[in-house]
Design a protein around this motif. Structure first.
Motif, PDB file in Angstrom:
ATOM      1  N   VAL A  43       1.083  -1.023   0.204  1.00  0.00           N
ATOM      2  CA  VAL A  43       0.281  -0.011   0.655  1.00  0.00           C
ATOM      3  C   VAL A  43       0.855   1.089  -0.137  1.00  0.00           C
ATOM      4  O   VAL A  43       1.956   1.169   0.385  1.00  0.00           O
ATOM      5  N   ARG A  44       0.567   2.415  -0.507  1.00  0.00           N
ATOM      6  CA  ARG A  44       1.181   3.836  -1.045  1.00  0.00           C
ATOM      7  C   ARG A  44       0.916   4.234   0.783  1.00  0.00           C
ATOM      8  O   ARG A  44       0.458   4.121   2.157  1.00  0.00           O
ATOM      9  N   GLY A  45       1.799   5.003   1.376  1.00  0.00           N
ATOM     10  CA  GLY A  45       2.260   5.677   2.860  1.00  0.00           C
ATOM     11  C   GLY A  45       0.997   6.252   3.099  1.00  0.00           C
ATOM     12  O   GLY A  45       0.842   6.145   4.410  1.00  0.00           O
ATOM     13  N   GLU A  46       0.633   6.739   1.964  1.00  0.00           N
ATOM     14  CA  GLU A  46      -0.819   8.114   2.906  1.00  0.00           C
ATOM     15  C   GLU A  46      -1.898   6.522   2.555  1.00  0.00           C
ATOM     16  O   GLU A  46      -2.440   7.166   4.331  1.00  0.00           O
ATOM     17  N   ILE A  47      -2.207   5.861   2.022  1.00  0.00           N
ATOM     18  CA  ILE A  47      -3.793   4.971   2.363  1.00  0.00           C
ATOM     19  C   ILE A  47      -3.248   4.566   4.357  1.00  0.00           C
ATOM     20  O   ILE A  47      -4.155   3.929   5.399  1.00  0.00           O
ATOM     21  N   TYR A  48      -1.580   3.616   3.916  1.00  0.00           N
ATOM     22  CA  TYR A  48      -1.598   2.978   5.380  1.00  0.00           C
ATOM     23  C   TYR A  48      -0.948   3.581   6.633  1.00  0.00           C
ATOM     24  O   TYR A  48      -2.109   3.567   7.477  1.00  0.00           O
ATOM     25  N   GLU A  49      -1.174   5.177   6.390  1.00  0.00           N
ATOM     26  CA  GLU A  49      -1.444   5.845   7.645  1.00  0.00           C
ATOM     27  C   GLU A  49      -2.999   6.216   7.695  1.00  0.00           C
ATOM     28  O   GLU A  49      -3.203   6.767   8.900  1.00  0.00           O
ATOM     29  N   GLN A  50      -4.019   6.554   6.993  1.00  0.00           N
ATOM     30  CA  GLN A  50      -5.187   7.121   6.944  1.00  0.00           C
ATOM     31  C   GLN A  50      -5.835   5.778   7.513  1.00  0.00           C
ATOM     32  O   GLN A  50      -6.406   5.785   8.774  1.00  0.00           O
ATOM     33  N   GLU A  51      -5.488   4.118   6.999  1.00  0.00           N
ATOM     34  CA  GLU A  51      -5.599   2.995   7.805  1.00  0.00           C
ATOM     35  C   GLU A  51      -5.464   3.036   9.103  1.00  0.00           C
ATOM     36  O   GLU A  51      -5.840   2.354  10.133  1.00  0.00           O
ATOM     37  N   HIS A  52      -4.404   3.322  10.021  1.00  0.00           N
ATOM     38  CA  HIS A  52      -3.710   3.427  10.652  1.00  0.00           C
ATOM     39  C   HIS A  52      -4.052   4.697  12.474  1.00  0.00           C
ATOM     40  O   HIS A  52      -5.003   3.663  13.445  1.00  0.00           O
ATOM     41  N   LEU A  53      -4.332   5.565  11.270  1.00  0.00           N
ATOM     42  CA  LEU A  53      -5.298   7.090  11.981  1.00  0.00           C
ATOM     43  C   LEU A  53      -6.669   6.578  11.819  1.00  0.00           C
ATOM     44  O   LEU A  53      -7.059   6.338  14.011  1.00  0.00           O
ATOM     45  N   GLN A  54      -7.943   5.421  11.214  1.00  0.00           N
ATOM     46  CA  GLN A  54      -8.931   4.943  12.277  1.00  0.00           C
ATOM     47  C   GLN A  54      -8.520   4.526  12.528  1.00  0.00           C
ATOM     48  O   GLN A  54      -9.799   3.936  13.835  1.00  0.00           O
ATOM     49  N   GLU A  55      -8.033   3.382  12.974  1.00  0.00           N
ATOM     50  CA  GLU A  55      -7.483   2.064  14.129  1.00  0.00           C
ATOM     51  C   GLU A  55      -7.150   2.403  15.560  1.00  0.00           C
ATOM     52  O   GLU A  55      -7.500   2.145  15.886  1.00  0.00           O
ATOM     53  N   ALA A  56      -6.683   3.519  15.153  1.00  0.00           N
ATOM     54  CA  ALA A  56      -6.679   4.546  16.535  1.00  0.00           C
ATOM     55  C   ALA A  56      -7.686   4.615  17.324  1.00  0.00           C
ATOM     56  O   ALA A  56      -7.323   5.142  18.865  1.00  0.00           O
ATOM     57  N   LYS A  57      -8.372   5.028  16.885  1.00  0.00           N
ATOM     58  CA  LYS A  57     -10.112   5.559  17.089  1.00  0.00           C
ATOM     59  C   LYS A  57     -10.936   5.113  17.605  1.00  0.00           C
ATOM     60  O   LYS A  57     -11.237   4.210  17.581  1.00  0.00           O
TER      61      LYS A  57
END
Length: 57
Positions: A43-57
């Motif tokens: 996955v591209r970095g920006e997608i990876y970060e979005q996925e992990h930000l959503q998991e942290a919520k």
């Protein structure tokens, strides 16, 4: 983190079955061509970060 310089046409190998090659586009931008088994998620970095930000919520 390993930082390594590569020119267009050069590549690095990760493990036994992942190859990352630097290619140059017509615009002059550098792009990465990744050859990896189908079961490896890429996955591209920006997608990876979005996925992990959503998991942290």
């Amino acid at each position: 983190m390993l930082v390594i310089g590569r020119k267009p046409g050069e590549y690095v190998v990760i493990g036994e079955n992942i190859k990352v090659k630097v290619v140059k586009s017509n615009d002059g931008d550098l792009r990465l061509a990744i050859d990896a088994p189908k079961d490896i998620k890429i996955v591209r970095g920006e997608i990876y970060e979005q996925e992990h930000l959503q998991e942290a919520k």
